[in-house]
Scaffold this active site. Structure first.
Site: not given
Length: 257
Positions: A145, A181
């Site tokens: 991330s 994501h």
């Protein structure tokens, strides 16, 4: 195109600058809160370590060096058989020689959280420059991330609030935008497409949850996954619009435990 991604992975070693940028790497354990999943193990494999325990440096800057997160990651490393060192920057660096500490490890694993805060704190401590030198020296740089976004020119982030916004001051080791994501946060894809169409990023490389991108130097050489059915994506500008191509990742073997 898919075949070419796989053909170029042969011969990748940590003798060349290597980055593993992911939207994964962690899973829930049966006896522990967190285990390292296949993407972390793959980053370690790419470091070329053999004959000793791998040395992994953990950077939790994006979660403010939260002690409970560090403890869970340390337990995951113990189970995996890795020697893990946390490098904390709050309230001050926890080691005297930051550069020597970074260069003394095989892999740097960067936790997710706020990429905007991470970049600001790293630059305050000149860790951005140290990580660039470590990358050139063969330390594998990896993360999830925010720990993926940081290596690129930028990408999409919720660092500034619930509404996604672009971040454009990444370290720029990889000359692309990044979308993380991609399958679990519905706003990431349209914002990435808009940023590419507007020319903020010439190209963006994106990952579904559980997928990682492997780079040799600045070249994307392979997409890998720890979950079936997931994808990676390259988004390029075509006139005034963005065009997306899916890359089928290679499924990594599940780690023990």
């Amino acid at each position: 195109m898919n075949g070419s991604w796989h053909a170029t992975i042969i011969g990748v070693t940590a003798a060349e600058p290597t980055i593993v940028a992911t939207s994964g790497g962690h899973r829930v354990g049966a006896r522990t809160r967190v285990l390292f999943d296949a993407l972390v193990h793959h980053a370690v494999d790419l470091s070329g370590v053999h004959g000793r325990r791998p040395r992994v440096l953990y950077l939790g800057t994006a979660v403010g060096d939260a002690e409970h997160v560090t403890a869970r990651v340390a337990e995951a490393a113990r189970v995996a058989g890795f020697d893990l060192t946390p490098l904390h920057l709050f309230p001050m660096p926890n080691v005297d020689d930051v550069e020597g500490t970074v260069l003394g490890h095989d892999v740097v694993w960067v936790m997710g959280g706020s990429v905007a805060n991470l970049l600001a704190v790293w630059r305050a401590h000149r860790l951005d420059e140290i990580l660039r030198r470590a990358w050139r020296a063969g330390v594998v740089l990896a993360g999830v991330s925010a720990g993926s976004l940081c290596w690129y020119e930028g990408g999409t982030t919720d660092s500034f609030g619930p509404e996604l916004r672009p971040v454009t001051n990444g370290l720029g080791l990889l000359p692309y935008g990044n979308g993380v994501h991609y399958d679990s946060d519905g706003g990431r894809r349209p914002l990435t497409h808009r940023l590419v169409a507007e020319g903020v990023f010439a190209t963006a490389h994106c990952t579904d949850d559980g997928v990682g991108l492997v780079y040799r130097g600045t070249e994307l050489v392979e997409a890998v996954a720890e979950q079936r059915g997931k994808g990676a994506y390259v988004v390029v500008r075509d006139g005034d619009r963005a065009v997306e191509e899916r890359i089928e990742p290679r499924l990594l073997p599940a780690p023990p435990g």
